[in-house]
Scaffold this active site. Sequence first.
Site, mmCIF file in Angstrom:
data_model
loop_
_atom_site.group_PDB
_atom_site.id
_atom_site.type_symbol
_atom_site.label_atom_id
_atom_site.label_comp_id
_atom_site.label_asym_id
_atom_site.label_seq_id
_atom_site.Cartn_x
_atom_site.Cartn_y
_atom_site.Cartn_z
ATOM 1 C CE LYS A 137 82.248 -1.385 29.158
ATOM 2 N NZ LYS A 137 83.327 -2.340 28.956
ATOM 3 C CG ASP A 166 82.260 -6.354 29.149
ATOM 4 O OD1 ASP A 166 82.825 -7.106 29.976
ATOM 5 O OD2 ASP A 166 82.883 -5.681 28.305
ATOM 6 C CD GLU A 192 82.822 -8.708 26.511
ATOM 7 O OE1 GLU A 192 81.795 -8.704 25.793
ATOM 8 O OE2 GLU A 192 83.719 -7.860 26.405
ATOM 9 C CG ASP A 220 87.341 -8.157 26.409
ATOM 10 O OD1 ASP A 220 88.384 -8.145 25.730
ATOM 11 O OD2 ASP A 220 86.663 -7.123 26.590
ATOM 12 C CE LYS A 244 88.570 -4.487 24.048
ATOM 13 N NZ LYS A 244 88.050 -5.596 24.864
HETATM 14 MG MG MG Z 1 84.833 -6.520 27.438
#
Ligand code: MG
Length: 334
Positions: A137, A166, A192, A220, A244
């Site tokens: 992240k 991300d 991302e 995303d 997802k």
């Molecule tokens: Mg993500």
Amino acid sequence: MDSQFAFRRYCLAFRHPVRTSHGPWTEREGLYVRVEHPDGTVGLGEAAPVPGFGTETVAEDEACCRSLGGRLGDDAISRVPGHLRALRNALAFAIGGSADNPRHSSLGMAALLPAGRAALAEAPPKADAGFRVFKWKVGMAAAEDEMSLLDDLIGALPPGSRFRLDANGAWDRRTAEKWLDRVSERPVEFVEQPVAHGAKGADDCLVGLAADYPTPIALDESIAGEADVGRWLDRGWRGYYVVKPAVVGDVRAVLARLAKAHARVVFSSALETGIGAQAALRLAFAWQGKALSLGFGVWPLFSDPRFDGPAAAPFLRIDDVNRINPEALWSAAS
Ligand code: MG
């Protein structure tokens, strides 16, 4: 003939609060649906909406389940409003089953690293365990600090390691440009969601960034619903799609469209429990496109380990997925 229908709402503490751009997320709420068909077979599904992801709330799902009553006819899914995406998927799996023919016996998994400097301590043991794809992240601290941390991370890991960065939409365009410039010669598989979705001009900004830099960009938050996926496919997006399955609307139809377009799809966790994870992972194992490392390296995740999926390992086998017992989770949620 009608099927019997029941649901159970759950609220589960995470072992550690999950850091999000909206602040710490401490407990996972969701609900299970259970359908008993006239022939006695049982199907289970999980609705696990993600707060701040533009999908429904668990309270809305619960109210809808209540309105469905104790018996379901053939029209059950059509009685669920379209924006209750997680619940519609849960019901579809409970009614129709989640078993698609697997095309892989095992799939690689990306290791999830904590944000910031903590990643430096956690990454090498994961590499020793065999992981070679690392998700980190970013966008939590100053770009310069994180960029030099990334170089430290690269230096601490074996050659051939690759990173997924991300940003969860945290950067403005200038920061995103700086990062994409920086990582163009680093082992970065993709960046991302560099900029936030939804803002005016956000889509054009992502398309521009993708055109200007060699490192691929993954969508995303920008593809929360099936309409979003359609919009990006229509635009000819050649970057990655982070799917997802728990929260994308009508997930089977969405995956069929992505497959037809030969899209690069990364299957990813919505921090659901084992029931939803089993359904999502079976879709990943049945995916007919190129197999990319899974974004399911999240377990152990819950204070009560009965709700976890398989512990994060460099490879996940279909047997590990099939071993999840939905009825046991249903019972544990009572
Ligand atoms: Mg993500």
